[in-house]
Design a protein around this motif. Structure first.
Motif, short mmCIF file in Angstrom:
data_model
loop_
_atom_site.label_atom_id
_atom_site.label_comp_id
_atom_site.label_asym_id
_atom_site.label_seq_id
_atom_site.Cartn_x
_atom_site.Cartn_y
_atom_site.Cartn_z
N ALA A 91 10.93 -15.69 0.56
CA ALA A 91 9.96 -16.65 1.11
C ALA A 91 8.86 -15.98 1.92
N GLU A 92 9.12 -14.80 2.44
CA GLU A 92 8.12 -14.09 3.24
C GLU A 92 6.98 -13.53 2.39
N ALA A 93 7.17 -13.46 1.07
CA ALA A 93 6.18 -12.83 0.19
C ALA A 93 5.67 -13.77 -0.88
N GLY A 94 5.69 -15.06 -0.64
CA GLY A 94 5.21 -16.00 -1.64
C GLY A 94 6.13 -16.02 -2.85
N THR A 95 5.57 -15.90 -4.04
CA THR A 95 6.38 -15.88 -5.26
C THR A 95 6.52 -14.47 -5.84
N GLY A 96 6.12 -13.46 -5.09
CA GLY A 96 6.22 -12.09 -5.57
C GLY A 96 6.85 -11.19 -4.54
N GLU A 97 6.34 -9.98 -4.44
CA GLU A 97 6.80 -9.01 -3.46
C GLU A 97 5.60 -8.49 -2.68
N THR A 98 5.84 -8.14 -1.42
CA THR A 98 4.76 -7.64 -0.57
C THR A 98 5.22 -6.40 0.16
N VAL A 99 4.34 -5.40 0.16
CA VAL A 99 4.59 -4.19 0.93
C VAL A 99 3.34 -3.90 1.75
N VAL A 100 3.50 -3.87 3.08
CA VAL A 100 2.40 -3.56 3.98
C VAL A 100 2.51 -2.09 4.34
N LEU A 101 1.51 -1.32 3.98
CA LEU A 101 1.50 0.12 4.20
C LEU A 101 0.51 0.46 5.31
N ARG A 102 0.97 1.17 6.32
CA ARG A 102 0.10 1.64 7.39
C ARG A 102 0.07 3.16 7.34
N LEU A 103 -1.13 3.69 7.13
CA LEU A 103 -1.31 5.12 6.93
C LEU A 103 -1.92 5.74 8.17
N TYR A 104 -1.37 6.89 8.59
CA TYR A 104 -1.85 7.60 9.78
C TYR A 104 -2.15 9.05 9.41
N GLY A 105 -3.14 9.62 10.09
CA GLY A 105 -3.41 11.04 9.94
C GLY A 105 -4.01 11.41 8.60
N GLU A 106 -3.62 12.56 8.09
CA GLU A 106 -4.21 13.08 6.86
C GLU A 106 -3.87 12.25 5.63
N VAL A 107 -2.79 11.50 5.68
CA VAL A 107 -2.40 10.69 4.53
C VAL A 107 -3.42 9.58 4.25
N VAL A 108 -4.26 9.27 5.24
CA VAL A 108 -5.31 8.26 5.04
C VAL A 108 -6.22 8.66 3.89
N ASP A 109 -6.49 9.94 3.74
CA ASP A 109 -7.37 10.42 2.68
C ASP A 109 -6.68 10.52 1.33
N HIS A 110 -5.40 10.23 1.28
CA HIS A 110 -4.65 10.33 0.02
C HIS A 110 -3.86 9.03 -0.21
N ALA A 111 -4.51 7.91 0.02
CA ALA A 111 -3.84 6.61 -0.14
C ALA A 111 -3.41 6.38 -1.58
#
Length: 372
Positions: free
Chosen positions: A89-109
């Protein structure tokens, strides 16, 4: 169900998705695409809510990419990935993943998102704000079949349209274009009813509203007539007036919800033309995953060309003022200099005759005296 992961990896996120599906007893079937939302922390909630509402029509795996750029030089070198997995129920009728990127990984999303894409399913990337100038060349945009932007969120929306036209790639689209779908449908239906020739068009709306510009460019591109852009206080688009060979056609929406369609020779009728929310716009864009050729043609028409065409008068239109000005220029006079008053034709013709008669009257007595 929510699963929070701190300092995680893409592999751990996939395992959390499997655990979540097993916990609620839902297999990973029925999802038709992967929707990637690239946004900031401020707009993440509204964007995710719109995507969850749209998932009722298009069950999908939604990946929200939030790039957390730190101001501290020390934190910029520290790479970390936090994730929040939502299923049920938290993701509607599908799936949800919230990704928070920090540091150098921001440039490699893209390297983080790629392992989380649904296999053999189309990918749509949506930038609610801060969209790149060339979405197709963006690392995340290169993964998608469709790339959705919104020029209304840009600082200079009209200038942004020119940048979108220069960098257009098949698969690009804009929510500013999606907002005018009911307008385009209504105007096309009105012209089909009348069967007339359109001579000129006026589009009225807010000054810095890209939807108004796109509608004007679409009409100019399809009808090949001058389109004038008029300003109003809104909200959004307020009216479209078409001058046709069968009389005016006017679609007027002053309150943002109910419009009035007026056609010459027919009674005016009210039509529902409400302003739609973001969830409806995203749901419409997810219905088609092929390139939108109509949008591409209207976008490439160009804002500058639209302004130039609106300023040019028709070739057969010559007003009386223009004729007078041309005549004054041929005489070597300015338009402000009064013309000399012409002498009456009859008086000018009589003047030589009067002088000749006076000379004849003076010579007549002398001739008589000589005869005597």
């Amino acid at each position: 169900m929510k699963i929070d992961l701190t300092g995680t990896t893409a592999g751990e996120i996939n395992k959390a998705l499997v655990r979540g599906r097993r916990a609620i007893g839902t297999p990973a079937v029925g999802m038709v695409l992967t929707l990637v939302i690239v946004t900031d922390e401020e707009n993440a909630y509204d964007s995710l809510k719109a995507a969850n509402d749209a998932s009722r029509e298009h069950p999908s795996r939604t990946l929200v990419v939030i790039k957390r750029v730190s101001r501290s030089p020390r934190d910029r070198t520290t790479s970390r990935l936090d994730a929040e997995v939502r299923v049920g129920a938290e993701a509607g009728t599908g799936e949800t993943v919230v990704l928070r990127l920090y540091g150098e990984v921001v440039d490699h999303a893209d390297s983080v998102v790629l392992p989380l894409l649904l296999p053999d399913a189309p990918v749509v990337v949506w930038w609610p704000v801060n969209a790149p100038l060339d979405p197709a060349k963006d690392p995340l945009g290169a993964l998608a079949q469709r790339r959705v932007t919104d020029t209304y969120a840009a600082e200079q929306p009209v200038r942004e349209l020119s940048a979108r036209a220069a960098a257009y790639t098949p698969g690009d689209t804009d929510l500013a274009w999606t907002r005018i779908t009911p307008w385009r449908s209504m105007l096309a239906a009105a012209l089909d009813q009348v069967g007339c020739e359109v001579k000129a068009v006026e589009v009225e709306g807010e000054e810095f509203n890209p939807s108004c510009e796109l509608l004007a460019m679409w009409l100019a591109d399809r009808l090949d007539v001058p389109v004038k852009r008029a300003l109003s206080s809104g909200p959004g688009l307020t009216a479209v007036r078409m001058d046709t060979s069968r009389g005016p056609i006017v679609l007027d929406r002053a309150d943002g919800s109910l419009a009035t369609l007026s056609i010459e020779g027919q009674p005016a009728r009210a039509v529902a033309l409400k302003r739609r929310d973001t969830a409806e716009l995203i749901a419409e864009e997810l219905r088609r995953l092929d390139p939108d050729d109509t949008y591409a043609s209207a976008l490439r028409y160009g804002v500058e060309r639209l302004k130039t065409a609106a300023r040019q008068p028709a070739a057969d239109e010559t007003t009386a003022d223009e004729t007078t000005a041309d005549g004054a220029a041929a005489d070597g006079r300015g338009t402000d200099e009064p013309a000399a008053e012409p002498e009456p034709v009859e008086e000018a013709a009589k003047a030589p005759a009067k002088k000749a008669a006076a000379k004849t009257a003076k010579k007549a007595p002398a001739r008589k005296a000589t005869a005597k």
